[in-house]
Enzyme design. Structure first.
Site, PDB file in Angstrom:
ATOM      1  N   LYS A  66       3.341   0.607   1.144  1.00 13.77           N
ATOM      2  CA  LYS A  66       4.459   0.425   2.143  1.00 13.77           C
ATOM      3  C   LYS A  66       4.737   1.855   2.463  1.00 13.77           C
ATOM      4  O   LYS A  66       4.419   2.751   2.063  1.00 13.77           O
ATOM      5  CB  LYS A  66       5.705   0.292   1.064  1.00 13.77           C
TER       6      LYS A  66
HETATM    7  N1  GLU Z   1       6.226  -6.356   5.546  1.00 11.64           N
HETATM    8  C1  GLU Z   1       5.875  -7.492   5.095  1.00 11.64           C
HETATM    9  C2  GLU Z   1       6.143  -7.843   3.542  1.00 11.64           C
HETATM   10  O1  GLU Z   1       6.859  -7.226   2.818  1.00 11.64           O
HETATM   11  C3  GLU Z   1       4.281  -7.995   5.610  1.00 11.64           C
HETATM   12  C4  GLU Z   1       3.395  -6.934   4.982  1.00 11.64           C
HETATM   13  C5  GLU Z   1       2.082  -7.140   5.512  1.00 11.64           C
HETATM   14  O2  GLU Z   1       1.960  -7.963   6.418  1.00 11.64           O
HETATM   15  O3  GLU Z   1       1.277  -6.115   5.302  1.00 11.64           O
HETATM   16  O4  GLU Z   1       5.476  -8.633   2.974  1.00 11.64           O
END
Ligand code: GLU
Length: 428
Positions: free
Chosen positions: A118
């Site tokens: 993240k």
């Molecule tokens: N931000 C989204 C999540 O928390 C998508 C992450 C992604 O597609 O890599 O799952």
């Protein structure tokens, strides 16, 4: 209250609101239920890589502001790092650590060949111009590019980031390596190598999960009033998709305020209103509900699709819903989980309920790498397959082990992850 117990209460409140602490409690709970080897748990209690960057940005008035950003890779045992990037004033290191851990677990639950990551930048994009956001994005991308790559670390959208921002990330990375590299980021516009269905995917996954729940539990989803907290990419698309399938969305909210109509809200009309207004708070054709009381609106299905910690031990006893489907990451605190469970409210956890987004991100990445693109029908059918399969697997574990759905999802994910950790071994 005596001073000591006052301090204890404050401390436990602070821990309840700390996402990393919450995440580690969830891990420990699954670990002890499964008798997991301590070394596996110990590995997962640490993030593999934590990068903190300073991001200097030339502002429109000529001054330079320096923002703090992070990119964290929690675990790579099952594949390259995957996870979104958020822009928000409340981003913190502990928050991004927790979100990266939840990505590791999410990818394991739905069985995508990814590890978890993240990123985040502490900023308030609502107070920045488009040009400032572009320069922030490009500099942040350049700072974290030592970690990025289509087989290393693949970002995606999250809170306050969108397709345009993903296009700038793709472009900045491509400029650095000297060739176009669409596979380095997902959630891009179609024109830059994005996938059909990605934008709606998280909301669509939330719908598939809820529909499967209604099939298993034997209730008619079209008769169950739904309330959705959040009107960003997840909340707005969930509202649209539930309404398209004949469901009654009775409540919806954004940061400015909430709306309620027992007869069902006109989602298209609210979407049209939002095009010309900052917030839906003053939309005239519905009852208004203060944001801080939104999770208490009368409904059967509550979908928190905004931020962490919106359902706490303080308001959990006031939730009217029978089912909470977590569109957001970490919206229910662990203390709230216990309260909801005692009251017989079934929570479908984030790492399962909102996995539709990363699932279609995976499809986008596969399409980019193969330079061969699929139809939207194909994408939605494959998404449904993966989400329904994962839901059934988790539900089956919950029944067999007599545990709540969060613990069951952790058990499914942890089991898969532990196998990879064991089989790969410890280097050197
Ligand atoms: N931000 C989204 C999540 O928390 C998508 C992450 C992604 O597609 O890599 O799952």
């Amino acid at each position: 209250m005596p001073e000591k117990s006052q301090k204890d209460a404050e401390r436990s409140e602070a821990l309840e609101m700390n996402p990393w602490h919450q995440a580690m409690e969830q891990l420990d709970r699954a670990g002890s239920k499964m008798n997991m080897e301590p070394f596996v748990l110990e590995r997962l209690r640490h993030c593999k890589r934590i990068l903190t960057v300073s991001v200097p940005v030339k502002m429109d008035d000529g001054s330079i502001s320096v923002f703090e950003g992070y990119r964290i890779q929690h675990n790579l045992d099952r594949g390259p790092a995957k996870g979104g990037i958020r822009y928000h004033p409340q981003v913190s290191l502990d928050e991004v650590k927790a979100l990266s851990f939840w990505m590791t677990m999410k990818c394991a639950v739905v069985n995508l060949p990814y590890g978890g990551a993240k990123g985040g930048v502490i900023c308030d994009p609502k107070k920045m111009s488009i040009g400032e956001i572009e320069r922030l994005t490009r500099r942040y991308t350049s700072e974290i590019s030592i970690l990025l790559g289509p087989d290393r670390d693949i970002p995606a959208p999250d809170v306050n980031t969108n397709e345009q921002i993903m296009a700038w990330i793709m472009d900045t990375y491509s400029m650095t390596v000297g060739y176009s590299c669409p596979g380095v980021v997902t959630g891009k516009p179609i024109e830059a190598g994005g996938s059909l269905g990605r934008k709606e995917a998280t909301g669509r996954g939330v719908f598939y999960v809820t529909r499967e729940l209604s099939n298993i539990r034997g209730f008619d989803l079209r008769k169950a009033p739904v309330a959705i907290q959040g009107f960003g990419n997840v909340g707005a698309n969930a509202a649209k998709i539930f309404a398209e399938h004949g469901c009654k969305v009775v409540g919806i909210s954004d940061v400015g305020g909430g709306l309620y109509d027992a007869k069902g809200l006109d989602i298209d009309d609210i979407m049209a209103y939002r095009q010309t207004h900052e917030s839906i708070a003053k939309y005239p054709r519905a009852e208004h509900v203060p944001v801080e009381h939104f999770v208490e609106v009368p409904c059967e299905v509550l979908i928190p699709a905004a931020m962490e910690n919106t359902i706490t031990h303080e308001n959990a006893s006031k939730v009217k819903a029978k089912f909470v489907i977590e569109g957001a990451n970490g919206p229910t605190t662990n203390r709230a989980d216990r309260v909801l469970e005692e009251r017989g409210v079934l929570v479908i956890p984030d790492i399962l309920a909102n996995a539709g987004g990363v699932t279609v991100s995976y499809f986008e990445w596969v399409q980019d790498i193969q330079a061969y693109f699929w139809s939207e029908k194909d994408i939605n059918a494959r998404l449904q397959d993966i989400i329904v399969r994962a839901f059934r697997e988790v539900y089956e574990v919950a029944q067999r082990e007599r545990v709540d759905m969060r613990l069951a999802a952790f058990m499914v994910g942890l089991n898969r992850l532990a196998k990879a950790v064991r089989i790969r071994g410890t280097f050197p």
